[in-house]
Motif scaffolding. Structure first.
Motif, PDB file in Angstrom:
ATOM      1  N   ARG A   1      -2.481   9.389   5.096  1.00 47.29           N
ATOM      2  CA  ARG A   1      -2.357  10.597   3.634  1.00 47.29           C
ATOM      3  C   ARG A   1      -3.547  11.790   5.314  1.00 47.29           C
ATOM      4  O   ARG A   1      -3.860  12.853   4.895  1.00 47.29           O
ATOM      5  CB  ARG A   1      -3.830  10.901   2.688  1.00 47.29           C
TER       6      ARG A   1
ATOM      7  N   ALA B   1       1.229  -1.062  -0.079  1.00 46.77           N
ATOM      8  CA  ALA B   1       0.120  -0.320  -0.143  1.00 46.77           C
ATOM      9  C   ALA B   1       1.116   1.051   0.011  1.00 46.77           C
ATOM     10  O   ALA B   1       0.457   2.384  -0.738  1.00 46.77           O
ATOM     11  CB  ALA B   1      -1.145  -0.155   0.998  1.00 46.77           C
TER      12      ALA B   1
ATOM     13  N   THR C   1      -3.952   3.334   3.440  1.00 45.25           N
ATOM     14  CA  THR C   1      -3.751   5.253   2.807  1.00 45.25           C
ATOM     15  C   THR C   1      -4.600   5.931   3.305  1.00 45.25           C
ATOM     16  O   THR C   1      -4.491   7.593   3.191  1.00 45.25           O
ATOM     17  CB  THR C   1      -4.412   4.724   1.267  1.00 45.25           C
TER      18      THR C   1
ATOM     19  N   THR D   1      -9.654   8.952  -3.530  1.00 37.97           N
ATOM     20  CA  THR D   1      -8.744   8.769  -4.233  1.00 37.97           C
ATOM     21  C   THR D   1     -10.251   8.182  -5.283  1.00 37.97           C
ATOM     22  O   THR D   1     -11.275   6.836  -5.435  1.00 37.97           O
ATOM     23  CB  THR D   1      -8.217   7.087  -4.511  1.00 37.97           C
TER      24      THR D   1
ATOM     25  N   THR E   1     -10.885   7.723   1.297  1.00 35.65           N
ATOM     26  CA  THR E   1      -9.215   8.205   1.435  1.00 35.65           C
ATOM     27  C   THR E   1      -9.829   8.802  -0.105  1.00 35.65           C
ATOM     28  O   THR E   1      -8.874   9.889  -0.349  1.00 35.65           O
ATOM     29  CB  THR E   1      -8.438   7.013   1.084  1.00 35.65           C
TER      30      THR E   1
ATOM     31  N   LEU F   1       0.900   4.798  -3.016  1.00 33.60           N
ATOM     32  CA  LEU F   1       0.191   6.273  -2.309  1.00 33.60           C
ATOM     33  C   LEU F   1       0.585   7.203  -3.117  1.00 33.60           C
ATOM     34  O   LEU F   1      -0.161   7.970  -3.511  1.00 33.60           O
ATOM     35  CB  LEU F   1       1.664   6.374  -0.596  1.00 33.60           C
TER      36      LEU F   1
END
Ligand code: M6R
Length: 365
Positions: free
Chosen positions: A348, A215, A344, A249, A247, A219
């Motif tokens: 972050r 993981a 993640t 994302t 996250t 990133l």
């Protein structure tokens, strides 16, 4: 900090073997007969079921999608699956020989509740898989099958996903036994295979540090595409949902065979493709799809049962997971994807337990 864990999500990920073990426990008697919880549908009525319709939202929908493969394979009954909020408005064809299964951790999600109550009003039999004893749906449905995951606090569902699949597999085996689509010896053999899954999840969990190292290497990437076939497809959807939920994302799940019908146009060096490829009939097919995205520059991560010699490039990453019966593999294969999302999120500086814009239970339309 929660009981030695940094947050509820990591605690709940850790609790998954127990969550599944408790959900399976006590459901099979000495003679190998399966029992369900509150079943106000007679066995005679269940034997006449001609079609199963599964409804749910989010992670619960994904658990239902996994169950479809087991119901069709073991019970030889046609299975439809729909998002609760779509099912309600689609004028579905239901009858007293249709079993509508609602999957809901909370048992309170309004869309699923209305879907079930409309199904009931139209004469279909209804069953709910819920984690909360006495929840609204549990009170309303003709039958209840409880998951015994314990309270889930994190907004992102983890241990209840695995428990829901376990409960639905039990339902499939129960119906197969009743309808005699499997021999009692086959049902027993499959129950044994199902009972081996909690230990396989523990083995996966013992690799957390390794999953986190992978993981960490991911990133810097922009976008994630999760691909799988058969039961690997709902795992792909669930991996993408977890990652976007906590996250933010951009991440999507696709049936691996669909890539070349559009999504492959998105692939470049900033894209990660996570391929769910447990051993089984479609293993080689998924790896062939991986070749296609690798050739277009994607960073490849494989969820596999052993290192795929001859199918790897030097900068591919691997999440190794133990092998179980193929139809049960989502309960194991989802673990590294949960860890990927959790790692993640924390890396972050986000709070995995409290993602923005989301509520644990959605009681509005
Ligand atoms: O309580 P329910 O299972 O009915 O909830 C359904 C979804 O809202 C839920 O699974 C949601 O997608 C989760 N936040 C996923 O992690």
């Amino acid at each position: 900090e929660v009981g030695g864990f940094s947050d509820f999500m990591s605690k709940e990920i850790d609790e998954q073997p127990r969550s599944l073990r408790d959900t399976l426990a006590g459901r099979v008697d000495q003679e190998g007969r399966i029992s369900l919880d509150e079943l106000n549908i007679t066995q005679e009525e269940l034997k006449t079921i001609q079609k199963v319709v599964i409804v749910g939202c989010g992670t619960s929908l994904h658990a239902g999608m996994v169950a479809r493969y087991a119901l069709e394979h073991f019970v030889r009954v046609p299975v439809e699956i729909d998002v609760s909020s779509e099912f309600r408005y689609r004028d579905p064809v239901l009858s007293p020989t249709t079993l509508v299964v609602g999957v809901s951790q909370s048992g309170e999600t309004l869309d699923t509740m209305v879907a079930l109550s409309e199904a009931k009003a139209s004469g279909a039999k209804t069953l709910v898989v819920s984690n909360v004893v006495g929840s609204s749906m549990a009170r309303m449905a003709d039958a209840v099958l409880y998951t015994r995951a314990g309270p889930e606090i994190s907004v992102a569902s983890t241990k209840t996903f695995i428990a829901q699949i376990g409960a639905l597999e039990i339902l499939a085996l129960y119906l197969a036994d009743l309808k005699r689509t499997l021999y009692p010896s086959e049902v027993n053999e499959l129950i044994g295979r199902l009972n081996a899954v909690p230990e396989a999840i523990s083995v996966a969990l013992s690799q957390i540090k390794e999953y986190e190292r992978v993981a960490q290497r991911l990133l810097g990437y922009d976008r994630f595409y999760f691909i799988g076939r058969n039961v690997g497809y709902p795992v792909a959807l669930e991996g993408a949902l977890k990652l976007k939920e906590i996250t933010y994302t951009p991440s999507e799940g696709y049936p691996a065979g669909e890539l070349k019908h559009g999504p492959i146009a998105m692939i470049d060096e900033q894209a990660v493709v996570v391929a769910i490829a447990p051993k089984g009939a479609l293993y080689e097919k998924v790896l062939a799809n991986v070749e296609e995205v690798r050739a277009r520059g994607a960073k490849v991560v494989l969820v596999v049962n052993e290192m795929p010699a001859g199918h790897m490039a030097s900068d591919d990453d691997v999440f190794l997971v133990p092998q179980v019966h193929q139809l049960f593999s989502p309960m194991v294969d989802v673990v590294p994807l949960q860890v990927l999302a959790h790692y993640t999120s924390v890396a972050r500086g986000l709070d995995p337990d409290r993602p923005r814009n989301l509520a644990k239970t959605v009681t509005v339309e």
